[in-house]
Design an enzyme around this catalytic site. Structure first.
Site, mmCIF file in Angstrom:
data_model
loop_
_atom_site.group_PDB
_atom_site.id
_atom_site.type_symbol
_atom_site.label_atom_id
_atom_site.label_comp_id
_atom_site.label_asym_id
_atom_site.label_seq_id
_atom_site.Cartn_x
_atom_site.Cartn_y
_atom_site.Cartn_z
ATOM 1 N N GLY A 63 0.830 -1.203 0.000
ATOM 2 C CA GLY A 63 0.000 0.000 0.000
ATOM 3 C C GLY A 63 0.863 1.252 0.000
ATOM 4 O O GLY A 63 0.560 2.235 -0.689
ATOM 5 N N ASN A 70 -6.923 4.996 9.629
ATOM 6 C CA ASN A 70 -6.461 3.717 10.170
ATOM 7 C C ASN A 70 -6.452 3.663 11.695
ATOM 8 O O ASN A 70 -6.526 2.597 12.276
ATOM 9 C CB ASN A 70 -5.070 3.383 9.630
ATOM 10 C CG ASN A 70 -4.110 4.536 9.707
ATOM 11 O OD1 ASN A 70 -4.376 5.600 9.150
ATOM 12 N ND2 ASN A 70 -3.000 4.347 10.392
ATOM 13 N N GLN A 112 -7.404 1.340 4.220
ATOM 14 C CA GLN A 112 -8.232 0.807 5.310
ATOM 15 C C GLN A 112 -9.665 0.532 4.867
ATOM 16 O O GLN A 112 -10.390 -0.187 5.541
ATOM 17 C CB GLN A 112 -8.238 1.768 6.504
ATOM 18 C CG GLN A 112 -6.937 1.800 7.279
ATOM 19 C CD GLN A 112 -6.625 0.488 7.995
ATOM 20 O OE1 GLN A 112 -7.502 -0.287 8.356
ATOM 21 N NE2 GLN A 112 -5.340 0.223 8.201
ATOM 22 N N HIS A 140 -3.000 -7.104 2.172
ATOM 23 C CA HIS A 140 -2.962 -7.770 3.491
ATOM 24 C C HIS A 140 -3.980 -7.201 4.471
ATOM 25 O O HIS A 140 -4.144 -7.716 5.575
ATOM 26 C CB HIS A 140 -1.549 -7.726 4.080
ATOM 27 C CG HIS A 140 -1.083 -6.399 4.591
ATOM 28 N ND1 HIS A 140 -1.049 -6.103 5.927
ATOM 29 C CD2 HIS A 140 -0.623 -5.304 3.947
ATOM 30 C CE1 HIS A 140 -0.579 -4.880 6.090
ATOM 31 N NE2 HIS A 140 -0.314 -4.362 4.895
ATOM 32 N N THR A 169 9.974 -7.976 -11.981
ATOM 33 C CA THR A 169 9.239 -9.212 -12.284
ATOM 34 C C THR A 169 8.019 -9.324 -11.377
ATOM 35 O O THR A 169 8.123 -9.137 -10.169
ATOM 36 C CB THR A 169 10.174 -10.434 -12.098
ATOM 37 O OG1 THR A 169 11.250 -10.291 -13.029
ATOM 38 C CG2 THR A 169 9.453 -11.744 -12.337
ATOM 39 N N CYS A 217 6.773 4.687 19.880
ATOM 40 C CA CYS A 217 7.984 4.833 20.685
ATOM 41 C C CYS A 217 9.117 5.289 19.771
ATOM 42 O O CYS A 217 9.514 4.570 18.859
ATOM 43 C CB CYS A 217 8.324 3.504 21.330
ATOM 44 S SG CYS A 217 9.429 3.724 22.705
HETATM 45 N N1 PLP Z 1 -2.395 3.819 4.160
HETATM 46 C C1 PLP Z 1 -3.125 3.482 5.232
HETATM 47 C C2 PLP Z 1 -4.352 4.267 5.576
HETATM 48 C C3 PLP Z 1 -2.744 2.387 6.023
HETATM 49 O O1 PLP Z 1 -3.469 2.059 7.088
HETATM 50 C C4 PLP Z 1 -1.578 1.660 5.666
HETATM 51 C C5 PLP Z 1 -1.115 0.536 6.500
HETATM 52 O O2 PLP Z 1 -1.471 0.388 7.649
HETATM 53 C C6 PLP Z 1 -0.864 2.044 4.509
HETATM 54 C C7 PLP Z 1 -1.303 3.145 3.791
HETATM 55 C C8 PLP Z 1 0.360 1.318 4.071
HETATM 56 O O3 PLP Z 1 0.055 0.023 3.577
HETATM 57 P P1 PLP Z 1 1.174 -1.122 3.534
HETATM 58 O O4 PLP Z 1 1.302 -1.652 4.918
HETATM 59 O O5 PLP Z 1 0.648 -2.171 2.607
HETATM 60 O O6 PLP Z 1 2.418 -0.515 3.033
#
Ligand code: PLP
Length: 382
Positions: A73, A153, A181, A203, A239, A326
């Site tokens: 992502g 998120n 999300q 994922h 690839t 942290c």
């Molecule tokens: N954008 C949002 C809103 C997310 O919650 C996340 C991952 O938690 C990402 C982007 C990044 O995705 P990735 O973990 O597949 O790099």
């Protein structure tokens, strides 16, 4: 150690769906061809990628040629934002986003500032909501991209994406939606959302880690961020991860097929969790009370550190998350909560519980039973 983990961190990642694994397995074993090879084994791999692309396009309501597979992502966000920014430098140097975005967006904008771009951060209200009119007011003659998340998120707030997109479209400004999300739980039709670019990550919806998706409307010019082969129509060299791509598309398809069954279950659990935990003195729900992701229950608790709550929950086999991070020995409160004007002391005590399709009433009731004691103990220790 408890026998079974009570997993309440589905916003962080999800377990691979067994049906997705089945779809992926042949591409690790017998169908191992390189999709760029012209012999039969290679063509099989390319066919698998083509049908995965069609499956994704079907959910997004777009053309297969508008779908690019990436490595995560974050890469999808990076490609959309940097790709657009560097390709549009002659038109302007102004980006618009919000202060509650994921770091994949915020740090990308900060990186671009080193190259002469500037960013406007449209503020959010105390629920974490963006006002579309504020986005309209932030647009200037120099604006080349608006990037906004579909759902947050940390606190789960759902943003008025369709309305923001409408304003961007009227003003002819490309609009990227970070839907990482939202993928698997909210409608993703890119025409209805008025999105020109949209990012997803497999994922988060029971697909494999290491596969992202970028929708880019035909005509959007993106400067590739990886140089090399001409895979993904020259947008993303390397690839192809055939098994991962097949897994991502299968997972996305299944998430929307399962939705009518899964969503009411998750919403009922979320509301039970929220009602149960708000009985704890000094607790507050964060994010929008109703316009929030079906699986997100997030809180702040007065007089405790989120990290301490997590450690205590972990001892009982419960996996959860906090917005605090942290960094070099000190705990920084979440940038999302601070942008929502949650007082710093409260923001330190944040807890995010995110449910999934396999979560149970017993999982929820266990958390509701143990958390009051944990919070009370931690407050006494201070
Ligand atoms: N954008 C949002 C809103 C997310 O919650 C996340 C991952 O938690 C990402 C982007 C990044 O995705 P990735 O973990 O597949 O790099």
């Amino acid at each position: 150690m408890p026998e079974r983990t009570i997993y309440l961190d589905h916003a962080a990642t999800t377990a691979l769906d067994a049906r997705v694994l089945d779809a992926m397995l042949p591409y690790f074993t017998t169908e191992y061809g390189n999709a760029s090879s012209i012999y039969t084994l290679g063509r099989h791999a390319m066919q698998a990628i083509d049908s995965a692309r069609e499956q994704v396009a079907d959910i997004l309501g777009c053309r297969p040629t508008e779908v690019t597979f990436t490595g995560c992502g974050s890469e999808s966000d990076n490609l959309a934002i940097k790709g657009m920014a560097f390709a549009s430098q002659k038109k302007g140097n102004h980006l618009i986003t919000s202060p509650i975005e994921h770091h994949a967006v915020l740090y990308t904008c900060q990186y671009l500032e080193r190259f002469g771009f500037r960013t406007t951060y449209v503020p959010v209200d105390t629920y974490g909501c963006i006002n579309p009119d504020d986005v309209g007011r932030a647009i200037t003659d120099e604006t080349i991209l608006v990037s906004m998340m579909y759902a947050n998120n940390e606190v789960g707030t759902i943003e008025p994406i369709t309305e923001i997109g409408r304003i961007c479209r009227t003003r002819k400004i490309p609009f990227q939606v970070d839907a990482v999300q939202a993928g698997g739980s909210l409608p993703l039709d890119v025409s209805e959302l008025n999105a020109d670019l949209l990012s997803l990550s497999a994922h988060k919806f029971y697909g494999p880690k290491g596969v992202g998706i970028l929708y880019a409307r035909q005509g959007m010019r993106l400067l590739p961020q990886l140089q090399g082969g001409s895979q993904e129509r020259g947008k993303r060299a390397g690839t192809e991860n055939v098994a991962g791509i097949v897994g991502a598309a299968t997972a996305l398809h299944l998430a929307y097929e399962d939705m009518p069954k899964v969503m009411p279950h998750i919403i009922a659990l979320r509301d039970r969790l929220i009602a149960g935990l708000l009985t704890i003195p000094g607790s507050l729900l964060t994010g929008h009370p109703t316009d929030r992701l079906a699986n997100n229950a997030s809180f702040v608790f007065e007089g405790v550190e989120g990290e301490s709550i997590l450690l205590n929950l972990d001892l009982l086999g419960i996996a959860a998350s906090t917005g605090s991070a942290c960094t070099s020995g000190s705990v920084d409160p979440s940038h999302v909560l601070l942008a929502m004007h949650v007082p710093v002391e409260l923001a330190h005590g944040s807890l995010r519980l995110t449910l999934g399709k396999d979560s149970t009433v017993e999982d929820v009731d266990t958390v509701v039973a143990v958390l009051p004691g944990i919070i009370e103990k931690l407050r006494q220790l201070r």
